[in-house]
Design a protein around this motif. Sequence first.
Motif, PDB file in Angstrom:
ATOM      1  N   GLN A   3      -4.958  24.151 -18.517  1.00 31.88           N
ATOM      2  CA  GLN A   3      -5.704  25.165 -19.260  1.00 31.88           C
ATOM      3  C   GLN A   3      -4.981  26.504 -19.190  1.00 31.88           C
ATOM      4  OE1 GLN A   3      -8.908  24.592 -20.760  1.00 31.88           O
ATOM      5  NE2 GLN A   3      -8.644  26.598 -21.687  1.00 31.88           N
ATOM      6  N   ASP A  30      -6.254  26.648 -24.820  1.00 28.92           N
ATOM      7  CA  ASP A  30      -7.474  25.944 -25.189  1.00 28.92           C
ATOM      8  C   ASP A  30      -7.249  24.440 -25.296  1.00 28.92           C
ATOM      9  OD1 ASP A  30      -9.949  25.235 -26.085  1.00 28.92           O
ATOM     10  OD2 ASP A  30      -9.758  26.201 -28.038  1.00 28.92           O
ATOM     11  N   GLU A  90      -9.296  22.329 -26.201  1.00 24.53           N
ATOM     12  CA  GLU A  90     -10.034  21.804 -27.353  1.00 24.53           C
ATOM     13  C   GLU A  90      -9.100  21.502 -28.523  1.00 24.53           C
ATOM     14  OE1 GLU A  90     -13.304  20.998 -27.302  1.00 24.53           O
ATOM     15  OE2 GLU A  90     -13.193  21.531 -25.186  1.00 24.53           O
ATOM     16  N   LYS A  91      -7.914  22.102 -28.530  1.00 22.32           N
ATOM     17  CA  LYS A  91      -6.942  21.851 -29.595  1.00 22.32           C
ATOM     18  C   LYS A  91      -6.332  20.451 -29.478  1.00 22.32           C
ATOM     19  CE  LYS A  91      -5.597  26.695 -29.788  1.00 22.32           C
ATOM     20  NZ  LYS A  91      -4.519  27.640 -29.487  1.00 22.32           N
ATOM     21  N   GLU A 129      -6.976  14.652 -26.960  1.00 25.85           N
ATOM     22  CA  GLU A 129      -7.520  14.181 -25.683  1.00 25.85           C
ATOM     23  C   GLU A 129      -6.698  14.739 -24.545  1.00 25.85           C
ATOM     24  OE1 GLU A 129      -8.863  10.123 -23.315  1.00 25.85           O
ATOM     25  OE2 GLU A 129      -7.869   9.941 -25.248  1.00 25.85           O
TER      26      GLU A 129
END
Length: 157
Positions: free
Chosen positions: A63, A68, A70-71, A74
């Motif tokens: 992180q 991020d 979320e980009k 998985e």
Amino acid sequence: KDLGHGGQPRLPRWRRRSLKRMGKATTVAVIGASGGGGRAGVRAALDNGLRVRALARSRTRTQETVGDLEKLDEFVEGNVDDPESLARLLEGSVDIVLSCLGTPKGAAPCVENGTRKIIDAMRAAGLQRMAMISSIGVGDSLPQGLAMAPFFARCIK
């Protein structure tokens, strides 16, 4: 130059269009995503419109280095010594594996054994395309790099 996220060069426009014409987004599995090479590989892939699945030992460190999560398609927390985490990373639709294994200072070298485990997991998943980013052979690791040259020559066959 066409620069993307973090000032990394992007693929030429014609190449990005040809990837899109393939009918699906190319998915890259990045192993060692929290290190310097892995961070660059993840960013370059995302900047060029590729889908990314990432494996790293630490979600927190990834992180911090990648940003991020979320980009990513998985994120798998694990390492190359865990066949289950490799299998989870490579399951589904993966087109190419990008190995960015490194050896933290004071840690036992994991690149050769890790690469063997990655290749075994790729064979089990039916994958054949792999690229590698490594700084082995640079600076103090020159003897290790020279010693590993025959191993990498065998992997390429």
